[in-house]
Design a protein around this motif. Structure first.
Motif, PDB file in Angstrom:
ATOM      1  N   GLY A  56       0.637  -1.341   0.075  1.00  0.00           N
ATOM      2  CA  GLY A  56      -0.056  -0.039   0.237  1.00  0.00           C
ATOM      3  C   GLY A  56       0.775   1.366   0.105  1.00  0.00           C
ATOM      4  O   GLY A  56       2.056   1.197  -0.134  1.00  0.00           O
ATOM      5  N   LEU A  57      -0.007   2.346   0.071  1.00  0.00           N
ATOM      6  CA  LEU A  57       0.613   3.770   0.090  1.00  0.00           C
ATOM      7  C   LEU A  57       1.806   3.750   1.022  1.00  0.00           C
ATOM      8  O   LEU A  57       1.699   3.442   2.323  1.00  0.00           O
ATOM      9  N   THR A  58       2.811   4.528   0.774  1.00  0.00           N
ATOM     10  CA  THR A  58       4.005   4.514   1.734  1.00  0.00           C
ATOM     11  C   THR A  58       4.996   3.479   1.626  1.00  0.00           C
ATOM     12  O   THR A  58       5.964   3.672   2.632  1.00  0.00           O
ATOM     13  N   CYS A  59       4.658   2.417   1.256  1.00  0.00           N
ATOM     14  CA  CYS A  59       5.298   1.117   1.576  1.00  0.00           C
ATOM     15  C   CYS A  59       6.548   1.023   0.552  1.00  0.00           C
ATOM     16  O   CYS A  59       6.383   1.407  -0.503  1.00  0.00           O
ATOM     17  N   ASN A  63       7.867  -3.563   4.490  1.00  0.00           N
ATOM     18  CA  ASN A  63       6.804  -3.604   5.120  1.00  0.00           C
ATOM     19  C   ASN A  63       6.015  -4.878   5.442  1.00  0.00           C
ATOM     20  O   ASN A  63       5.932  -5.543   6.553  1.00  0.00           O
ATOM     21  N   LYS A  67       6.186  -7.859   8.473  1.00  0.00           N
ATOM     22  CA  LYS A  67       5.137  -7.386   9.235  1.00  0.00           C
ATOM     23  C   LYS A  67       3.949  -8.622   8.699  1.00  0.00           C
ATOM     24  O   LYS A  67       2.682  -8.438   9.556  1.00  0.00           O
ATOM     25  N   TRP A 100       2.241  11.875   0.848  1.00  0.00           N
ATOM     26  CA  TRP A 100       2.132  10.570   0.998  1.00  0.00           C
ATOM     27  C   TRP A 100       1.420   9.737   0.228  1.00  0.00           C
ATOM     28  O   TRP A 100       1.486   8.438  -0.085  1.00  0.00           O
ATOM     29  N   HIS A 155      -2.690  -5.122  -0.445  1.00  0.00           N
ATOM     30  CA  HIS A 155      -3.190  -4.503   0.417  1.00  0.00           C
ATOM     31  C   HIS A 155      -3.463  -2.881   0.174  1.00  0.00           C
ATOM     32  O   HIS A 155      -2.657  -2.284  -0.440  1.00  0.00           O
ATOM     33  N   SER A 156      -4.824  -2.522   0.199  1.00  0.00           N
ATOM     34  CA  SER A 156      -5.040  -1.017   0.372  1.00  0.00           C
ATOM     35  C   SER A 156      -4.691  -0.695  -1.371  1.00  0.00           C
ATOM     36  O   SER A 156      -5.571  -1.160  -2.251  1.00  0.00           O
ATOM     37  N   MET A 157      -3.767   0.361  -1.441  1.00  0.00           N
ATOM     38  CA  MET A 157      -3.564   0.644  -2.783  1.00  0.00           C
ATOM     39  C   MET A 157      -3.060  -0.625  -3.597  1.00  0.00           C
ATOM     40  O   MET A 157      -3.277  -0.653  -4.603  1.00  0.00           O
ATOM     41  N   HIS A 269      -6.555  -1.085   9.678  1.00  0.00           N
ATOM     42  CA  HIS A 269      -6.252  -1.129   8.301  1.00  0.00           C
ATOM     43  C   HIS A 269      -4.524  -1.459   8.356  1.00  0.00           C
ATOM     44  O   HIS A 269      -3.992  -1.587   7.306  1.00  0.00           O
TER      45      HIS A 269
END
Ligand SMILES: N[C@@H](CCC(=O)N[C@@H](CSC=O)C(=O)NCC(=O)O)C(=O)O
Length: 292
Positions: A56-59, A63, A67, A100, A155-157, A269
């Motif tokens: 996702g965004l910022t990753c 990440n 995790k 971001w 995930h997400s984006m 999230h």
């Protein structure tokens, strides 16, 4: 050899490789992590199927590698994992690092048509053409991977990326799953900002990159092999950034088979959510890749 190996780490009986390679598509070095399960390594290199995870965004690729806890079940089932990066890095384009949720680490996994991004922000071509060619053709890593058995998740984006690449490139991936995907980007603030910046003002052009629009165009006989999880405690869901209900409505109206949307009570999230359901998403892919 196409890749530079930055680290080799033994984990869950397999091998985690932190890699980088020069991309002709993005015109930059691209980082990625690859997990080879024990089944790929012993006694001699053996081809195993692959699950690609889009972040996702910022990753960065780190990440989820650190995790997400996908390696545990992938190791048991004999599934390789690949975590690509979320955008080109180092282009130093105007506006690329101002926010971001747009630009670096926020490519939305599409090919940009608008300047200054059109030159390097070609993540759809990178992920569906160049990266498979380079990875499966690589003399060191190619012999561990079965290029005919690939699935995708995110995930997400990255959930948006996984759903749209699966729907746009039918046959390339055996199944798709998503955690809290941006399911209808044309209708949410994150997606509107990204699509305006990368694709321009023409909203019609956005539809080709929107999972809800793409799923709505499927036919009843299409068996989409799609699993989506969304946490009911997810603030981005509550803010209207994800819109899974629109995706579900599109699936219902198209009458497609194989679509499953689950609301997971209380989950947010974060990677605590992904880690909780990572085993089930790995199993979803494994089932469609012939491992279960
Ligand atoms: N601005 C915040 C929030 C960014 C954030 O939550 N990013 C998510 C993905 S959101 C949709 O694509 C994420 O996965 N973050 C990385 C992590 O390790 O949690 C921020 O910069 O943190």
């Amino acid at each position: 050899m196409s890749f530079t190996t930055k680290a080799t780490i033994t984990t869950f009986g397999g091998r985690l490789l932190k890699l980088s390679h020069p991309s002709k598509t993005t015109t930059t070095p691209m980082a990625l992590n690859l997990y080879l399960p024990p089944a790929a390594l012993v006694p001699t290199p053996t081809r195993v199927p692959l699950l690609i995870y889009l972040s996702g965004l910022t990753c960065s690729p780190e990440n989820c590698t650190e995790k997400g806890f996908f390696q545990h079940r992938a190791s048991q089932l004999g599934l390789a994992l690949l975590w690509p990066d979320t955008s080109p890095r180092g282009l130093n384009l105007p506006g690329e690092k101002d926010a971001w949720d747009f630009g670096e680490a926020a490519s939305f996994y599409i090919d940009a048509t608008q300047e200054p991004f059109a030159g390097g922000y070609k993540m759809e071509t990178y992920l569906t053409k160049e990266l498979p060619e380079v990875l499966f053709g690589d003399e060191e890593f190619g012999e561990y991977l079965d290029k005919e058995r690939v699935s995708i998740t995110g995930h997400s984006m990255g959930g948006h990326g996984a759903l749209t690449l699966y729907l746009k490139h039918r046959g390339l991936y055996k199944s798709v799953s998503a955690f809290a995907p941006i399911a209808n980007p044309s209708q949410c603030p994150w997606g509107e900002k990204a699509f305006k910046g990368y694709l321009g003002e023409d909203r019609e052009a956005w539809k080709a990159h929107d999972a809800t629009e793409l799923l709505g165009k499927c036919e009843k006989r299409d068996n989409v092999k799609m699993l989506v999880d969304v946490g009911t405690g997810d603030n981005f869901y509550k803010q209207g950034q994800l819109l899974p209900e629109n995706l579900e409505k599109a699936a219902q109206e198209a009458g497609v088979e194989g679509f499953t949307l689950r609301y997971q009570e209380g989950y947010d999230h974060s990677y605590y959510f992904m880690a909780s359901f990572a085993d089930e998403h790995v199993e979803h892919a494994a089932k469609h890749l012939g491992l279960l």
